[in-house]
Write a protein that holds these residues in place. Sequence first.
Motif, PDB file in Angstrom:
ATOM      1  N   LEU A   1      31.662   7.219 -44.378  1.00 16.76           N
ATOM      2  CA  LEU A   1      32.066   7.501 -45.757  1.00 16.76           C
ATOM      3  C   LEU A   1      32.499   8.959 -45.888  1.00 16.76           C
ATOM      4  CD1 LEU A   1      31.989   6.424 -48.761  1.00 16.76           C
ATOM      5  CD2 LEU A   1      29.687   7.391 -48.864  1.00 16.76           C
ATOM      6  N   GLU A   2      33.637   9.179 -46.546  1.00 13.97           N
ATOM      7  CA  GLU A   2      34.092  10.551 -46.761  1.00 13.97           C
ATOM      8  C   GLU A   2      33.625  11.040 -48.125  1.00 13.97           C
ATOM      9  OE1 GLU A   2      38.317  11.153 -46.376  1.00 13.97           O
ATOM     10  OE2 GLU A   2      38.165  13.168 -47.241  1.00 13.97           O
ATOM     11  N   LEU A   3      33.044  12.242 -48.143  1.00 15.46           N
ATOM     12  CA  LEU A   3      32.575  12.802 -49.412  1.00 15.46           C
ATOM     13  C   LEU A   3      33.612  13.775 -49.964  1.00 15.46           C
ATOM     14  CD1 LEU A   3      28.838  13.618 -48.578  1.00 15.46           C
ATOM     15  CD2 LEU A   3      29.836  11.509 -49.465  1.00 15.46           C
ATOM     16  N   GLU A   4      33.852  13.689 -51.256  1.00  9.42           N
ATOM     17  CA  GLU A   4      34.786  14.630 -51.877  1.00  9.42           C
ATOM     18  C   GLU A   4      34.206  16.032 -51.817  1.00  9.42           C
ATOM     19  OE1 GLU A   4      35.648  14.036 -56.042  1.00  9.42           O
ATOM     20  OE2 GLU A   4      36.444  16.057 -56.116  1.00  9.42           O
ATOM     21  N   ASP A   5      32.921  16.151 -52.151  1.00 16.50           N
ATOM     22  CA  ASP A   5      32.267  17.455 -52.155  1.00 16.50           C
ATOM     23  C   ASP A   5      30.826  17.255 -51.681  1.00 16.50           C
ATOM     24  OD1 ASP A   5      30.919  19.782 -52.667  1.00 16.50           O
ATOM     25  OD2 ASP A   5      31.556  19.942 -54.769  1.00 16.50           O
ATOM     26  N   PRO A   6      30.520  17.706 -50.466  1.00 19.84           N
ATOM     27  CA  PRO A   6      29.177  17.451 -49.927  1.00 19.84           C
ATOM     28  C   PRO A   6      28.044  18.025 -50.777  1.00 19.84           C
ATOM     29  CG  PRO A   6      30.649  18.217 -48.208  1.00 19.84           C
ATOM     30  CD  PRO A   6      31.377  18.394 -49.500  1.00 19.84           C
ATOM     31  N   THR A   7      28.355  18.988 -51.648  1.00 20.09           N
ATOM     32  CA  THR A   7      27.264  19.500 -52.491  1.00 20.09           C
ATOM     33  C   THR A   7      27.060  18.612 -53.729  1.00 20.09           C
ATOM     34  OG1 THR A   7      28.678  20.947 -53.818  1.00 20.09           O
ATOM     35  CG2 THR A   7      27.765  21.872 -51.775  1.00 20.09           C
ATOM     36  N   LYS A   8      27.989  17.670 -53.933  1.00 16.06           N
ATOM     37  CA  LYS A   8      27.849  16.733 -55.065  1.00 16.06           C
ATOM     38  C   LYS A   8      28.098  15.306 -54.576  1.00 16.06           C
ATOM     39  CE  LYS A   8      29.132  20.138 -58.504  1.00 16.06           C
ATOM     40  NZ  LYS A   8      30.187  20.665 -59.385  1.00 16.06           N
ATOM     41  N   PRO A   9      27.176  14.761 -53.832  1.00 15.59           N
ATOM     42  CA  PRO A   9      27.424  13.515 -53.081  1.00 15.59           C
ATOM     43  C   PRO A   9      27.341  12.241 -53.918  1.00 15.59           C
ATOM     44  CG  PRO A   9      25.225  14.323 -52.646  1.00 15.59           C
ATOM     45  CD  PRO A   9      25.829  15.303 -53.591  1.00 15.59           C
TER      46      PRO A   9
ATOM     47  N   ILE B   1      16.135   5.237 -59.804  1.00 19.83           N
ATOM     48  CA  ILE B   1      15.594   4.165 -58.972  1.00 19.83           C
ATOM     49  C   ILE B   1      14.122   4.033 -59.342  1.00 19.83           C
ATOM     50  CG2 ILE B   1      17.114   4.683 -57.046  1.00 19.83           C
ATOM     51  CD1 ILE B   1      14.536   5.853 -55.642  1.00 19.83           C
ATOM     52  N   GLU B   2      13.434   3.116 -58.728  1.00 18.36           N
ATOM     53  CA  GLU B   2      11.986   3.078 -58.831  1.00 18.36           C
ATOM     54  C   GLU B   2      11.430   3.827 -57.631  1.00 18.36           C
ATOM     55  OE1 GLU B   2       8.144   2.800 -58.873  1.00 18.36           O
ATOM     56  OE2 GLU B   2       9.240   2.069 -57.152  1.00 18.36           O
ATOM     57  N   GLY B   3      10.590   4.821 -57.867  1.00 21.74           N
ATOM     58  CA  GLY B   3       9.884   5.470 -56.773  1.00 21.74           C
ATOM     59  C   GLY B   3      10.568   6.701 -56.226  1.00 21.74           C
ATOM     60  N   HIS B   4      10.188   7.073 -55.013  1.00 22.25           N
ATOM     61  CA  HIS B   4      10.608   8.356 -54.437  1.00 22.25           C
ATOM     62  C   HIS B   4      11.390   8.128 -53.156  1.00 22.25           C
ATOM     63  CE1 HIS B   4       8.066  10.529 -57.289  1.00 22.25           C
ATOM     64  NE2 HIS B   4       7.189   9.561 -57.106  1.00 22.25           N
ATOM     65  N   LEU B   5      12.660   8.494 -53.184  1.00 22.80           N
ATOM     66  CA  LEU B   5      13.545   8.280 -52.037  1.00 22.80           C
ATOM     67  C   LEU B   5      14.330   9.544 -51.739  1.00 22.80           C
ATOM     68  CD1 LEU B   5      15.014   6.396 -49.967  1.00 22.80           C
ATOM     69  CD2 LEU B   5      16.570   5.767 -51.816  1.00 22.80           C
ATOM     70  N   ARG B   6      14.396   9.853 -50.445  1.00 22.11           N
ATOM     71  CA  ARG B   6      15.178  10.996 -49.972  1.00 22.11           C
ATOM     72  C   ARG B   6      16.222  10.448 -49.011  1.00 22.11           C
ATOM     73  NH1 ARG B   6      13.216  16.364 -49.094  1.00 22.11           N
ATOM     74  NH2 ARG B   6      14.354  17.569 -47.533  1.00 22.11           N
ATOM     75  N   VAL B   7      17.463  10.877 -49.171  1.00 22.97           N
ATOM     76  CA  VAL B   7      18.506  10.501 -48.226  1.00 22.97           C
ATOM     77  C   VAL B   7      19.129  11.782 -47.697  1.00 22.97           C
ATOM     78  CG1 VAL B   7      20.798   9.449 -47.983  1.00 22.97           C
ATOM     79  CG2 VAL B   7      19.009   8.239 -49.229  1.00 22.97           C
ATOM     80  N   GLU B   8      19.321  11.843 -46.389  1.00 17.24           N
ATOM     81  CA  GLU B   8      20.034  12.971 -45.796  1.00 17.24           C
ATOM     82  C   GLU B   8      21.207  12.425 -45.003  1.00 17.24           C
ATOM     83  OE1 GLU B   8      17.535  15.691 -43.650  1.00 17.24           O
ATOM     84  OE2 GLU B   8      15.982  15.642 -45.205  1.00 17.24           O
ATOM     85  N   VAL B   9      22.319  13.156 -45.041  1.00 13.51           N
ATOM     86  CA  VAL B   9      23.466  12.757 -44.231  1.00 13.51           C
ATOM     87  C   VAL B   9      24.018  13.979 -43.521  1.00 13.51           C
ATOM     88  CG1 VAL B   9      24.121  10.810 -45.705  1.00 13.51           C
ATOM     89  CG2 VAL B   9      25.136  13.050 -46.127  1.00 13.51           C
ATOM     90  N   GLU B  10      24.699  13.712 -42.403  1.00 13.50           N
ATOM     91  CA  GLU B  10      25.364  14.794 -41.681  1.00 13.50           C
ATOM     92  C   GLU B  10      26.852  14.494 -41.735  1.00 13.50           C
ATOM     93  OE1 GLU B  10      23.209  16.340 -38.104  1.00 13.50           O
ATOM     94  OE2 GLU B  10      25.114  15.747 -37.173  1.00 13.50           O
ATOM     95  N   VAL B  11      27.629  15.458 -42.235  1.00 14.83           N
ATOM     96  CA  VAL B  11      29.077  15.239 -42.337  1.00 14.83           C
ATOM     97  C   VAL B  11      29.795  16.144 -41.341  1.00 14.83           C
ATOM     98  CG1 VAL B  11      29.044  14.534 -44.758  1.00 14.83           C
ATOM     99  CG2 VAL B  11      29.319  16.953 -44.195  1.00 14.83           C
ATOM    100  N   ASP B  12      30.979  15.691 -40.884  1.00 11.02           N
ATOM    101  CA  ASP B  12      31.768  16.515 -39.967  1.00 11.02           C
ATOM    102  C   ASP B  12      32.666  17.464 -40.771  1.00 11.02           C
ATOM    103  OD1 ASP B  12      33.870  15.023 -40.909  1.00 11.02           O
ATOM    104  OD2 ASP B  12      34.155  13.865 -39.053  1.00 11.02           O
ATOM    105  N   GLU B  13      33.600  18.114 -40.076  1.00 10.90           N
ATOM    106  CA  GLU B  13      34.430  19.112 -40.777  1.00 10.90           C
ATOM    107  C   GLU B  13      35.334  18.484 -41.847  1.00 10.90           C
ATOM    108  OE1 GLU B  13      36.354  17.853 -36.957  1.00 10.90           O
ATOM    109  OE2 GLU B  13      34.345  18.485 -37.570  1.00 10.90           O
ATOM    110  N   ASN B  14      35.559  17.168 -41.736  1.00 10.74           N
ATOM    111  CA  ASN B  14      36.352  16.482 -42.770  1.00 10.74           C
ATOM    112  C   ASN B  14      35.479  15.840 -43.845  1.00 10.74           C
ATOM    113  OD1 ASN B  14      38.812  17.020 -41.382  1.00 10.74           O
ATOM    114  ND2 ASN B  14      38.274  15.367 -39.943  1.00 10.74           N
ATOM    115  N   ASN B  15      34.215  16.204 -43.834  1.00  7.73           N
ATOM    116  CA  ASN B  15      33.257  15.662 -44.802  1.00  7.73           C
ATOM    117  C   ASN B  15      33.049  14.152 -44.662  1.00  7.73           C
ATOM    118  OD1 ASN B  15      32.827  18.212 -45.822  1.00  7.73           O
ATOM    119  ND2 ASN B  15      34.331  17.971 -47.483  1.00  7.73           N
ATOM    120  N   VAL B  16      33.233  13.650 -43.441  1.00  4.81           N
ATOM    121  CA  VAL B  16      32.971  12.235 -43.173  1.00  4.81           C
ATOM    122  C   VAL B  16      31.554  12.113 -42.603  1.00  4.81           C
ATOM    123  CG1 VAL B  16      33.641  10.221 -41.805  1.00  4.81           C
ATOM    124  CG2 VAL B  16      35.391  11.728 -42.776  1.00  4.81           C
ATOM    125  N   ILE B  17      30.793  11.179 -43.152  1.00  7.89           N
ATOM    126  CA  ILE B  17      29.389  11.032 -42.740  1.00  7.89           C
ATOM    127  C   ILE B  17      29.302  10.463 -41.323  1.00  7.89           C
ATOM    128  CG2 ILE B  17      27.197   9.837 -43.216  1.00  7.89           C
ATOM    129  CD1 ILE B  17      27.911   9.987 -46.191  1.00  7.89           C
TER     130      ILE B  17
END
Lengths: 378, 567
Positions: B521-529, B13-29
Motif C-alpha cells: 500500500l502506498e501512503l500519501e503522507d506517512p505521518t498521516k496514515p 475500535i474496541e480495545g487497544h491496538l498498535r500498528v507499525e509499518v515500514e515504508v520505502d522511499e516511495n512511501n510504499v509499505i
Amino acid sequence: MDTHAALYQRCKTRLDQLQKLQPRQSVTLEDKLIKSGITRREFMTWSASVTALLALPLPFSSLVAEAAELADRVPLIWLHMAECTGCSESLIRTDTPNLDSLIFDHISLEYHETLMAASGWQAEENLEHALEAYKGNYLLAVEGAIPTANNGAFLTVGCKGHTGMHIVKEAAKGAAAIISVGTCAAFGGVQAASPNPTGAKGVQDVIDKPVINLGGCPPSEKNIVGTLMYFIMFGKLPALDMFNRPKWAYGARVHDNCERRGRFDAGEFVETFGDQAAKDGYCLYKVGCKGPYTYNNCPTERFNHHTSWPVLAGHGCIGCSEPNFWDDMADFEKPLGRQLLHGIDATADTIGAVILGATVVGIGAHAVTSLFAKPLEE
Amino acid sequence: MSKRVVIDPITRIEGHLRVEVEVDENNVIQKAWSSSTLWRGIEVILKGRTPMDVGLIVQRICGVCTYSHYRCGTEAVENALGVKIPLNAKYLRSLMQTSLYMHDHIVHFYHLHGLDWVDVVSALSADPALAAQEANKYTANPIAAGEGDLRATQERVKGLVDTGKLGPFANAYWGNRTYRFTPEQNLIALSHYLKALEVQRVAAEMLAIFGGKSPHPQSLVVGGVTAVRDMLSPARLQEWKQKHAIVHDFIIRAYKADIVMAAAAFGTEPSVLGGVNVKNFMATNDFVLADGKYMFDQGVIMNGDLAGVSDIDPNAIKEDVTHSWYDASAPQHPYEGTTIPNYTGFVERDTVYGKLPTVDGDGKYSWVKSPRYQGEPVEVGPLASLLVSYARGNEVVVNSVNDLLSATGLPIGALFTTLGRTAARMLQTVIVAEEGLKTFDAMLVNLQSDESTYVTPEIDPQREYEGHSMIEAPRGMLSHWIRIKGGKIENYQAIVPTTWNAGPVDKDGKVGPYEASLIGLELEDPTKPLEVIRIIHSFDPCMACAVHVMDYKGNDLGEFRIDPNGF
C-alpha cells in the motif's frame, strides 16, 4: 450535607461563573436546538427529567437547562484502560431528547478513543494538548481497570508506549474531577476477579485524589450522563456513599424498588426459569437474584431509554454495581442468603426478610429457602 | 531509505491496538506489524467457577459484540452437558442476534469506519441542494438527505468548525487526497453519521426488549432463556417489530445507498481496491430460520477458490505464539495450548515522528496469538461468511451479492478488497434484517402450541464433560471450548474473530490478514496514515476479544475430543 436552598444557591453561583467564561460557540443553544429539530419545550422536558433523575426538586430544572447550555465550557477527557468498551457503548445510547446531539454540541469531548476521528500520533497529541490547555478544569472519565502487575506492562497505550497506569496518574493530576465509569474503573471489575492475573485495580487505588465511582457493568446511560450533569451544575462532587458512588443513583437497593418486590413479600418465588411462576412474574430471589445486596436505580430508571432491566427480562440481578461482585455474589443463579455484606438492613417485616434473616444463622441459603418455601406452597 | 510509521492508539475500535509499518522511499509499505497492547486474563479467572456463570463472565470479554460471547459461552456449556434447549429459546437467541447485528454493523460503518471515508471538512463546502439531488441517485427515497436535513447538518458542523474547537473531529486527516467523495457526497454521509447515532439507539433497544439491557444483556441461561414474559407479551413483540422497521428502513435507505455511493466514488482508490492478501476464508453456519435451517452456511475457502469450499475441520486449528508475548515450543491445538506470559516490551528506534519505542518484529510483539488452519492464516468476518455462503450456492446470499455487483458494476473479484469487506458487512446486515423476520414469525407460530423456554441442566460432579460452540459474531467466526470436572470449570478457551485476523507473523513467516492487507500500500503522507487506518477498520477490530485469553499458569490441558455433530 447541603440543603436544597444552599445547593440551589451554589448552583446559581457556579453557573454565573461559567456564564462569564468565553463561550465555545457563537450560536445560542436555542437557535441550535431549533435547527436540529429540538423544540425549547422538548428541551425543558428533558431538563425536568434530568432534575428528577438527580433527585432534585423541580425548580432546579431551569438550572439544568442552563447548565446544559454552558456545558461546553467543561472539557471531557475519557480514557480507556483494561475494559470491554461496554461503558462507552452505554454512553452512546443516551436518550431523551437527542441527548447524543447535546453531547456532540455542548460537552467539549477532547479525547475518547472510540469516538474521536484522530488516530495514532495525532490522537496522542490531542490528549497531551487537552491535559495542558485545560489543566485544572477538565473532567476525567476513566473506563476500565488499571493493570498494576509487572509495572503495569499488561497495558500500554500510544506511540510513546506509556503504561495505562502512567497515563491515568498523569491525567489525574490536572483533573477538576475524576469519574470512574463502570465497575472495572471503580473496583477493578472482571479482570480483578480471583486470581486477578494482571493485578487489576480501580482508579481510586492507584491515584491519591477523590474519585466518583459509577458502579455497574455497565452503568446505565442515565447514571453516566446524570453524573456529568451534576458536576457541570455544581462544580463539585455529588453526595457519595461509602463506596464513593453518587447517592442520587446508588442510594437505594435494587430490592427496595423492584417491581417484583410484592411477590417477594408474599413469598411467591420462581423455582426454575421456565416455570409458571416465571411466566407470572414472581420473585427471582430463589434463582439467584442479588437485588437485596445491590445498590442502584435499575428498577426505576431501567436501561436503553427505559426499555427494560434484567429483572424485567426474567433474570435475577447479579449485583454488578458492587465492589468485588464477581467473587462475592457468585453463583449467580443460586440465592446468596444473607451475608455480612454492607448495608443489609435487618427488617423483619416480610417473609422475604425472614428468608434472608434465617440464613445468617449459618445454614446454607439454598437449604433454608427450600425448607421455608415448601410449607408455604403446600 | 526505509522509514518506520507507528500508529497507536488505533482509535474507533474496541480495545487497544498498535500498528507499525515500514515504508520505502516511495512511501510504499514493505512490512507491517499488528500488536495488541492489553492482556486481561478472563479465561484464567473462569477456572474453578460454576459452568452456569460462564455466559455472564465471558460476555465481559466484549461490550460491543456483547451478546455474541454470552451466547457462545452459554451454548458451549449446553453442548458439554448435552442440554437440548427448547425451540422457542433457539428462536429468541437468534432474534437477539439479529438485533445485535443490526446495531453493531450500523455503528461500525458510520461511527467507527465512517470517518475513513468521509471528509467532514469537505462537507462544509457542499451545496445542500445539489447534495439532495445526489442522494436520489442511490435510493429512491433517501433518509435524512433532503435539502433541509443536509443544510441543518452542514450548519451544525460549521458551528463547531468556526470555533476552531472540533471536539471529537479534531486533528484528523482531513484533506487527505485518498478521500474520494465530492463535498456533496461527504455531506450526505455526514448527515447519515448523525442520524445513525439516533438509529443505533433504537437498535440497542431491540436487543434490550428481550435482553433486559444492552450492552451486557441478561436473559440467557444454560438450558434456555428467561425473557418468557416478554416473549408471551403481544405488546413487547410488537415493540420489537416496530423498532425493527425503523432500523431496517435506515439500513436500506441510508446504509445500503451509502455503500453503493462509496463503491462508485472510491472505485479507483488503491487503499480501497486492495487489502485482501490472505485469500483464505472461514465461517460457520448461524442464524436459526426454522428448526434445523440456517441463514448462513459453514465452510472454508482456501486461495480464493470459490469452487473448492470444504467443511470446517476443528482439528486443523492450531495457535502459534512465536511472535506473541507468551512462551511455547510449537503451535498447539487450543485444547493442548499453554499460555505463559513473556512480555519483552518495545525497542527504541527512529520513526517518522522521531525516536520512539517500537515493536520488535524479529522477536515477540503482541498479546494476540496466531491461529492457523492447516498451518495457513485465515480471514474471518462478514466477507468470509458471505463468500462461504456464496460458494455454497445459498440462494439469498447469491442473489444479494449479485444484485450489489450489478448495482455497482463491479466484478466478483471486487469482493476481495477493502471495499468488499465493507460492502459484505452491509449486505449481511440487510440479509439479517430481512431474513430475521422469518425467525420472528417462526417463534410466534411455535408459541401458539408450545410455551417452553427452558430445560433444567444437570451436572454430575462425578463426570467430566467437554464441549464447544461455534457461532458467527459480527466480526466473524467465534468459538468457545470448555471442560468441566467436579462440577466446576476445569479449562476454558475462546478463539475469537480478531485473533484470526490480527495475529502476528507465525514461525514459518506467514503473516496474518491485518499485516498482509497492508503490504504494497502506498501512503500519501506517512505521518498521516489514513490509508492504513481505513484498511484496518474494514476488519472491525475488537481487541478485548482477541486478548481475553487463556491458561495463565501453563497447565497441561490434556487431550480433547471434538465432536462436530455435538450440537
